[in-house]
Scaffold this active site. Sequence first.
Site, mmCIF file in Angstrom:
data_model
loop_
_atom_site.group_PDB
_atom_site.id
_atom_site.type_symbol
_atom_site.label_atom_id
_atom_site.label_comp_id
_atom_site.label_asym_id
_atom_site.label_seq_id
_atom_site.Cartn_x
_atom_site.Cartn_y
_atom_site.Cartn_z
ATOM 1 N N TYR A 1 1.020 -1.153 -0.138
ATOM 2 C CA TYR A 1 -0.202 0.330 -0.221
ATOM 3 C C TYR A 1 0.693 1.515 0.515
ATOM 4 O O TYR A 1 1.880 1.125 0.477
ATOM 5 C CB TYR A 1 -0.926 -0.176 1.705
ATOM 6 C CG TYR A 1 -1.632 1.324 1.699
ATOM 7 C CD1 TYR A 1 -2.726 1.364 0.988
ATOM 8 C CD2 TYR A 1 -1.261 2.241 2.240
ATOM 9 C CE1 TYR A 1 -3.711 2.677 1.197
ATOM 10 C CE2 TYR A 1 -1.369 3.552 2.203
ATOM 11 C CZ TYR A 1 -2.922 4.066 1.713
ATOM 12 O OH TYR A 1 -3.446 5.166 2.311
ATOM 13 N N GLU B 1 -3.995 7.622 -4.312
ATOM 14 C CA GLU B 1 -3.328 6.509 -3.753
ATOM 15 C C GLU B 1 -3.229 5.221 -4.199
ATOM 16 O O GLU B 1 -4.441 5.197 -5.257
ATOM 17 C CB GLU B 1 -4.725 5.887 -2.735
ATOM 18 C CG GLU B 1 -4.495 4.739 -1.390
ATOM 19 C CD GLU B 1 -6.171 4.575 -0.873
ATOM 20 O OE1 GLU B 1 -6.130 5.141 0.732
ATOM 21 O OE2 GLU B 1 -6.468 3.519 -1.054
#
Length: 380
Positions: free
Chosen positions: A101, A190
């Site tokens: 991530y 993101e």
Amino acid sequence: MDLYEYQGKELFRRVGIPVSDGRLAASPEEARAAAEELGGRVVVKAQVLTGGRGKAGGIKLASGPEEAEAKAREILGLDIRGHVVRKLWIEAASEIAKEYYLSVTFDRGAKMPLFMFTTQGGVDIEEVAASSPDALVRLHVDPFEGFQPWQARRLIYGAGVGDPEEQRQIAAIVEQLHRAFVEFDAMLCEINPLIVTADGQVRALDSKFTVDDNALFRHPDIAEMRDPDAYPPEERAAREKGVTYVKLHGSVGILANGAGLAMSTLDVVALAGGRAANFCDLGGGGDAQGVVDALEIITGDPQVRSILFNVFGGITRTDEVARGILQALSLMTIEHPIVVRLDGTNAEEAHELLSAAAPANVYVEKTMLDAARRAVELAA
Ligand code: GDP
Ligand code: MN
């Protein structure tokens, strides 16, 4: 402005972040054709402006064109948390070895962009933050210093990525993501998951990209990416008319001048036991056309049962606002009760104007609390 995954990936591609080859499809037939062009296994991905599509059944793997068509048929029309799927992104499937991530967003407290990176990607990042906060590496980028290569290394070592080939690729992506964040005036970039494929390639498998609305004038190509179908009709009308409009879930429609007063009005309506259906910010003005535009948008929301007009005149003269209201109501018919509270500059004159000429569905109140109580009562 939130971008769809495929749009975010287009911006990723522009700064050099590796993404998979893909095609947009709006029908099962187009999905089949896209899969034929791409060849091999594909993943059929719902394009909606919300996350967690995988869990909601909006992401499906397909072995080839026929299956892609079938999966597309299942996903199109699906309602994912209030977002109906109208478009699909058909992408060459990846063989995932690891899911990481990586994101960069604003830390308003620190007044700096904040990177977050963890090798525990794929899942909800809030879960990782709650269950194993040490696994989530956070790092600010001082805008005056700009991005420094050591910052990528600190993220990577902090998260425990050991493979030198992976380290090299991720370091490049961190820098590119920062560039995307700055160059496109983003508020959030993101990548979840940032994958490592079976053969060691690091790639962005998903994208969540939010661009600052106030910077869109600098990015006409991004502004064009806005999908009008993704917003309710009154929100679209508000945008076209340049009115600030926010949809909420109660029954009192609110018009106020200035965002601060609009916020306070929401609180006072809640204090009076009601809930706002929406609110419009009239800004500094209160001329007839501005009032007409705002009233049209507010009453376009079927949940509205009463309207609360709350204006404080500082520089704005409330008598002019009163004239604006009267003129607006002579130009349009509003069935809902309208409660008006005008205070500040020339308030007495404003009250006289309204009590002399306002239609019967207009109720003038002197204080914000009384006005809110009345509006809540009339919405019941
Ligand atoms: P989200 O659920 O909205 O965050 O959508 P994502 O694009 O992140 O996809 C959700 C999950 O689907 C990923 O975490 C992967 O596990 C899986 N997925 C997506 N694309 C692929 C792919 O190309 N290959 C494989 N094997 N899985 C994929
Ligand atoms: Mn994701």
